[in-house]
Design an enzyme around this catalytic site. Structure first.
Site, PDB file in Angstrom:
ATOM      1  N   ARG A 103      27.414  23.001 -58.403  1.00  0.00           N
ATOM      2  CA  ARG A 103      28.293  22.827 -57.229  1.00  0.00           C
ATOM      3  C   ARG A 103      28.433  21.355 -56.874  1.00  0.00           C
ATOM      4  NH1 ARG A 103      25.078  24.329 -52.236  1.00  0.00           N
ATOM      5  NH2 ARG A 103      24.275  22.248 -52.772  1.00  0.00           N
ATOM      6  N   GLU A 119      11.656  31.632 -52.062  1.00  0.00           N
ATOM      7  CA  GLU A 119      12.531  32.804 -52.204  1.00  0.00           C
ATOM      8  C   GLU A 119      13.623  32.627 -53.248  1.00  0.00           C
ATOM      9  OE1 GLU A 119      14.957  30.182 -49.451  1.00  0.00           O
ATOM     10  OE2 GLU A 119      12.836  30.524 -49.916  1.00  0.00           O
ATOM     11  N   CYS A 175      12.095  25.580 -44.961  1.00  0.00           N
ATOM     12  CA  CYS A 175      12.861  24.374 -45.290  1.00  0.00           C
ATOM     13  C   CYS A 175      13.429  23.702 -44.028  1.00  0.00           C
ATOM     14  CB  CYS A 175      13.940  24.701 -46.319  1.00  0.00           C
ATOM     15  SG  CYS A 175      14.518  23.217 -47.199  1.00  0.00           S
ATOM     16  N   LYS A 213      17.574  13.277 -53.320  1.00  0.00           N
ATOM     17  CA  LYS A 213      17.169  14.618 -52.922  1.00  0.00           C
ATOM     18  C   LYS A 213      15.997  15.124 -53.761  1.00  0.00           C
ATOM     19  CE  LYS A 213      19.348  19.214 -52.575  1.00  0.00           C
ATOM     20  NZ  LYS A 213      20.619  19.952 -52.865  1.00  0.00           N
ATOM     21  N   SER A 216      14.557  21.880 -52.478  1.00  0.00           N
ATOM     22  CA  SER A 216      15.942  21.412 -52.502  1.00  0.00           C
ATOM     23  C   SER A 216      16.237  20.847 -51.118  1.00  0.00           C
ATOM     24  CB  SER A 216      16.893  22.571 -52.830  1.00  0.00           C
ATOM     25  OG  SER A 216      18.241  22.133 -52.834  1.00  0.00           O
ATOM     26  N   HIS A 241      11.414  26.416 -51.129  1.00  0.00           N
ATOM     27  CA  HIS A 241      12.191  27.655 -51.206  1.00  0.00           C
ATOM     28  C   HIS A 241      11.522  28.640 -52.154  1.00  0.00           C
ATOM     29  CE1 HIS A 241      15.740  26.630 -48.839  1.00  0.00           C
ATOM     30  NE2 HIS A 241      15.683  25.413 -49.346  1.00  0.00           N
TER      31      HIS A 241
END
Length: 316
Positions: A249, A237, A142, A163, A192, A235
């Site tokens: 969040r 992971e 990333c 985003k 992300s 990502h």
């Protein structure tokens, strides 16, 4: 797999609970083989969660792996106890003379900062250069992938108004590339990020190849011909709930985030998460370890050569 991680690392209990075999130092020492040496430079704020995610993905081969967790400086991380850092992390200076078969450099929540304004930019670029001499194959994730492209090739990401957040379909572009061995022609992976580099910019660099991409979010896996550098813009992971945690969040911070696409059932945040990327994420890491690390690294790491093909800095 026999992955060796520090005794008492919290990830050990999580992985054992998932029936993933980890090895303590005593058992590792009794095996008459040379384990792969893999470093993880963890730039994420929640170090413990990222450790679990990455160690899980390193756990699906029969190779024995020694893992060093590395930190870039001594500053207290925002979301990780200092005691954890002191117990389990190596300062980069303490491993700077070591050579590694593989190195993973994680993403970081630095999307809106110019690279030179990142407080540890000089340190991270020094590590990028160090990896050219001390690491057989480096996997950049990333933000680190974009930062390395800027450092080595002078290619600047652009920031998106909206985003990329969600789980996007990708297609295998280079089916004969060993990184994608065993992949379905179309597969899903999480993204992300605000930063973006066009596919044409990657393909304009001699020796780099886009091997997996998405119509919606562009290049996903980019690899060098010599297998020494791999750039992953998403990502693989991530845990099932990571995008949900990020979304909530940002909601709490009044940032009006978009609902992550293709993530919740019926795209409804009140519904369950659709986890459909773990198998391909695991396979990507397994293929990297096998074909880009194990099959290419010298038995004697002191024989590791500096990276041969020319890279250029952003100042050229």
């Amino acid at each position: 797999m026999p992955i060796r991680i520090p005794d008492q690392l919290p990830a050990q209990g999580v992985l054992l609970g998932e029936n993933i075999f980890t090895m303590d130092s005593g058992r590792a020492a009794s095996q008459d083989i040379r384990p792969l040496e893999v470093g993880i430079l963890n730039l994420m704020p929640n170090k413990i969660a990222t450790e679990v995610q990455l160690l899980r993905l390193l756990s699906n081969t029969p190779l024995q792996i020694n893992v060093d967790l590395i930190r870039i400086d001594n500053q207290a991380p925002k979301n990780t106890p200092q005691s954890h850092m002191d117990a389990f992390y190596h300062d980069f200076s303490s491993v700077a003379n070591k050579k590694y078969d593989g190195l993973i450099i994680t993403g970081a929540p630095l999307a809106m900062l110019d690279y030179e304004k990142v407080k540890y930019w000089d340190s991270i670029t020094a590590i990028f250069d160090w990896a050219q001499r001390h690491v057989q194959s480096t996997l950049y994730l990333c933000w680190a992938a974009h930062a390395a492209m800027y450092k080595f090739y002078g290619i600047t990401r652009r920031l998106l108004d909206n985003k990329f957040s969600g789980v996007y379909p990708h297609r295998v572009k280079s089916p004969n590339n060993e990184l994608l061995r065993g992949f379905d022609p179309v597969f899903y992976a999480p993204h992300s990020r605000y930063g973006h580099i066009d596919v044409a910019d990657y393909e304009g660099v001699d020796g780099l190849h886009v091997v997996a991409e998405s119509d919606e979010v562009g290049a996903y896996v980019v690899a060098s011909e010599d297998k020494r550098m791999v750039f992953v813009t998403g990502h693989p992971e991530y845990d099932a709930n990571t995008l949900d945690e990020e979304y909530r969040r940002d909601l709490a911070a009044n940032q009006a985030p978009s609902v992550p696409v293709n993530y919740y059932l019926h795209d409804d945040p009140a519904s369950e998460v659709m986890m459909r990327w773990r198998a391909h994420g695991s396979l990507l890491f397994t293929n990297w370890l096998n074909y880009y690390v194990y099959q290419t690294t010298p038995f004697d790491l002191s024989q590791l050569a500096a990276k041969q093909h020319k890279v250029r800095s952003q100042h050229e």
